[in-house]
Design a protein around this motif. Structure first.
Motif, PDB file in Angstrom:
ATOM      1  N   MET A 209      37.779  57.627  48.611  1.00 41.12           N
ATOM      2  CA  MET A 209      37.813  56.203  48.942  1.00 41.12           C
ATOM      3  C   MET A 209      38.084  55.376  47.694  1.00 41.12           C
ATOM      4  N   ILE A 210      38.870  54.360  47.852  1.00 39.64           N
ATOM      5  CA  ILE A 210      39.167  53.445  46.748  1.00 39.64           C
ATOM      6  C   ILE A 210      38.679  52.056  47.140  1.00 39.64           C
ATOM      7  N   VAL A 211      37.782  51.500  46.337  1.00 42.69           N
ATOM      8  CA  VAL A 211      37.252  50.171  46.627  1.00 42.69           C
ATOM      9  C   VAL A 211      37.539  49.242  45.451  1.00 42.69           C
ATOM     10  N   ALA A 212      37.641  47.960  45.751  1.00 44.04           N
ATOM     11  CA  ALA A 212      37.867  46.949  44.715  1.00 44.04           C
ATOM     12  C   ALA A 212      36.716  45.956  44.768  1.00 44.04           C
ATOM     13  N   HIS A 213      36.327  45.489  43.604  1.00 43.02           N
ATOM     14  CA  HIS A 213      35.215  44.539  43.533  1.00 43.02           C
ATOM     15  C   HIS A 213      35.655  43.271  42.810  1.00 43.02           C
ATOM     16  N   ILE A 214      35.380  42.127  43.445  1.00 42.56           N
ATOM     17  CA  ILE A 214      35.692  40.819  42.856  1.00 42.56           C
ATOM     18  C   ILE A 214      34.391  40.057  42.683  1.00 42.56           C
ATOM     19  N   ARG A 215      34.231  39.470  41.515  1.00 39.68           N
ATOM     20  CA  ARG A 215      33.015  38.686  41.268  1.00 39.68           C
ATOM     21  C   ARG A 215      33.370  37.390  40.558  1.00 39.68           C
ATOM     22  N   THR A 216      32.869  36.297  41.091  1.00 36.67           N
ATOM     23  CA  THR A 216      33.061  35.000  40.454  1.00 36.67           C
ATOM     24  C   THR A 216      31.698  34.461  40.037  1.00 36.67           C
ATOM     25  N   TYR A 217      31.671  33.734  38.928  1.00 44.75           N
ATOM     26  CA  TYR A 217      30.418  33.170  38.434  1.00 44.75           C
ATOM     27  C   TYR A 217      30.284  31.687  38.773  1.00 44.75           C
ATOM     28  N   THR A 218      31.345  31.135  39.373  1.00 40.82           N
ATOM     29  CA  THR A 218      31.308  29.745  39.826  1.00 40.82           C
ATOM     30  C   THR A 218      31.926  29.708  41.223  1.00 40.82           C
ATOM     31  N   SER A 219      32.058  28.523  41.765  1.00 37.71           N
ATOM     32  CA  SER A 219      32.654  28.372  43.093  1.00 37.71           C
ATOM     33  C   SER A 219      34.184  28.237  43.004  1.00 37.71           C
ATOM     34  N   ASN A 220      34.729  28.606  41.846  1.00 35.40           N
ATOM     35  CA  ASN A 220      36.171  28.481  41.614  1.00 35.40           C
ATOM     36  C   ASN A 220      36.928  29.517  42.448  1.00 35.40           C
ATOM     37  N   LYS A 221      37.610  29.035  43.487  1.00 37.12           N
ATOM     38  CA  LYS A 221      38.353  29.924  44.384  1.00 37.12           C
ATOM     39  C   LYS A 221      39.514  30.585  43.656  1.00 37.12           C
ATOM     40  N   LEU A 222      40.103  29.861  42.697  1.00 38.36           N
ATOM     41  CA  LEU A 222      41.255  30.379  41.958  1.00 38.36           C
ATOM     42  C   LEU A 222      40.898  31.653  41.203  1.00 38.36           C
TER      43      LEU A 222
ATOM     44  N   GLN B 220      41.965  39.182  42.549  1.00 35.25           N
ATOM     45  CA  GLN B 220      42.547  39.979  43.631  1.00 35.25           C
ATOM     46  C   GLN B 220      44.006  40.327  43.330  1.00 35.25           C
ATOM     47  N   GLU B 221      44.757  39.351  42.830  1.00 34.18           N
ATOM     48  CA  GLU B 221      46.157  39.594  42.493  1.00 34.18           C
ATOM     49  C   GLU B 221      46.283  40.628  41.379  1.00 34.18           C
ATOM     50  N   THR B 222      45.393  40.541  40.376  1.00 32.76           N
ATOM     51  CA  THR B 222      45.401  41.488  39.261  1.00 32.76           C
ATOM     52  C   THR B 222      45.153  42.909  39.757  1.00 32.76           C
ATOM     53  N   ILE B 223      44.173  43.051  40.637  1.00 33.51           N
ATOM     54  CA  ILE B 223      43.819  44.369  41.172  1.00 33.51           C
ATOM     55  C   ILE B 223      44.934  44.909  42.070  1.00 33.51           C
ATOM     56  N   GLU B 224      45.512  44.042  42.893  1.00 37.63           N
ATOM     57  CA  GLU B 224      46.590  44.478  43.794  1.00 37.63           C
ATOM     58  C   GLU B 224      47.805  44.974  43.023  1.00 37.63           C
ATOM     59  N   LYS B 225      48.152  44.267  41.937  1.00 36.82           N
ATOM     60  CA  LYS B 225      49.293  44.690  41.109  1.00 36.82           C
ATOM     61  C   LYS B 225      49.021  46.051  40.480  1.00 36.82           C
ATOM     62  N   PHE B 226      47.782  46.233  39.995  1.00 34.24           N
ATOM     63  CA  PHE B 226      47.401  47.512  39.383  1.00 34.24           C
ATOM     64  C   PHE B 226      47.486  48.640  40.406  1.00 34.24           C
ATOM     65  N   ALA B 227      46.945  48.384  41.603  1.00 31.01           N
ATOM     66  CA  ALA B 227      46.950  49.411  42.651  1.00 31.01           C
ATOM     67  C   ALA B 227      48.376  49.792  43.041  1.00 31.01           C
TER      68      ALA B 227
ATOM     69  N   ILE C 191      35.280  57.189  39.527  1.00 33.28           N
ATOM     70  CA  ILE C 191      36.275  56.697  38.575  1.00 33.28           C
ATOM     71  C   ILE C 191      36.261  55.162  38.603  1.00 33.28           C
ATOM     72  N   LEU C 192      36.135  54.559  37.444  1.00 34.54           N
ATOM     73  CA  LEU C 192      36.130  53.101  37.345  1.00 34.54           C
ATOM     74  C   LEU C 192      37.321  52.633  36.516  1.00 34.54           C
ATOM     75  N   TYR C 193      38.125  51.767  37.103  1.00 34.03           N
ATOM     76  CA  TYR C 193      39.233  51.152  36.382  1.00 34.03           C
ATOM     77  C   TYR C 193      38.890  49.690  36.116  1.00 34.03           C
ATOM     78  N   SER C 194      38.956  49.291  34.850  1.00 36.30           N
ATOM     79  CA  SER C 194      38.831  47.887  34.475  1.00 36.30           C
ATOM     80  C   SER C 194      40.217  47.457  34.018  1.00 36.30           C
ATOM     81  N   VAL C 195      40.913  46.727  34.881  1.00 37.80           N
ATOM     82  CA  VAL C 195      42.348  46.508  34.731  1.00 37.80           C
ATOM     83  C   VAL C 195      42.733  45.764  33.454  1.00 37.80           C
ATOM     84  N   SER C 196      42.142  44.620  33.222  1.00 38.39           N
ATOM     85  CA  SER C 196      42.576  43.767  32.106  1.00 38.39           C
ATOM     86  C   SER C 196      42.496  44.463  30.753  1.00 38.39           C
ATOM     87  N   GLU C 197      41.403  45.222  30.550  1.00 37.82           N
ATOM     88  CA  GLU C 197      41.230  45.898  29.256  1.00 37.82           C
ATOM     89  C   GLU C 197      41.909  47.261  29.206  1.00 37.82           C
ATOM     90  N   GLY C 198      42.302  47.760  30.377  1.00 34.56           N
ATOM     91  CA  GLY C 198      42.923  49.085  30.420  1.00 34.56           C
ATOM     92  C   GLY C 198      41.907  50.214  30.291  1.00 34.56           C
TER      93      GLY C 198
END
Length: 200
Positions: free
Chosen positions: A1-14, A20-27, A92-99
């Motif tokens: 199974m492959i799961v993605a996790h998104i976390r925001t620290y504010t109510s900023n929808k952007l 999500q876009e970053t993870i989708e491109k990586f996938a 397996i954990l992928y952290s996209v931005s840092e590689g």
């Protein structure tokens, strides 16, 4: 199974959309199909527990993808804890931005250990800097902290003129006045000494 996790620290929808876009491109680049998305917000202990439960719900060989390592937690020690859970469970954990790629191998364990070491060093440095700053402040003769009873004295300030008149009444005691104004007797006496008697 492959799961993605998104976390925001504010109510900023952007922020959520960018992750999500970053993870989708990586996938897409790595020909990975995401089976499930998890989203949460905030940095409290309950949300930290949520991502921990997500990881513990994965089986050996499963994959977790995050946009960047700070989405696990804002605290290095908690990031270290979650990384070690992934490694121990062979998730397996992928952290996209840092590689970063964390697997059950020596390189991942070394990297996770480094995170833990940095966290410990950071904690100690903060402690040392705080103690040094306090010592320097004390050496200059500055009294630290709020003077005892100062809040109660501030509460009495608006009634200064009334108190001045009342303490001249021989039929009322300091204790009775302190009880009336809901402050301690010591604070009341100090207030009279510093703000009333000095102006007579």
């Amino acid at each position: 199974m492959i799961v993605a996790h998104i976390r925001t620290y504010t109510s900023n929808k952007l922020s959520s959309e960018i992750q999500q876009e970053t993870i989708e491109k990586f996938a897409k680049l790595h020909k990975l199909t995401i089976d499930k998305w998890y989203k949460d917000s905030g940095s409290n202990a309950r949300n930290n527990k949520k991502i921990e439960n997500v990881i513990k719900g994965l089986d050996e060989g499963d994959t977790l993808i995050i946009a960047d390592i700070s989405r696990l937690s804002r605290k290095l020690v908690e990031i270290m804890h979650l990384l070690m859970i992934c490694i121990e469970r062979k998730v397996i954990l992928y952290s996209v931005s840092e590689g970063y790629t964390f697997k059950n191998n020596i390189n991942s364990k070394t990297l996770a250990f480094t995170f833990g070491l940095v966290s410990e060093i950071e904690r100690k440095l903060i402690s040392v800097r705080t103690k040094e700053a306090l010592a320097l402040t004390r050496s200059k003769g500055v009294k630290l902290g709020r003077p005892k009873g100062s809040l109660q004295m501030e509460r009495l300030l608006p009634y200064k003129e009334h108190i001045r008149k009342e303490i001249k009444d021989e039929n009322i005691t300091y204790a009775e006045l302190a009880e009336y104004y809901k402050v301690s007797l010591s604070s009341f006496k100090r207030f009279v000494k510093e703000y009333v008697n000095t102006e007579e």
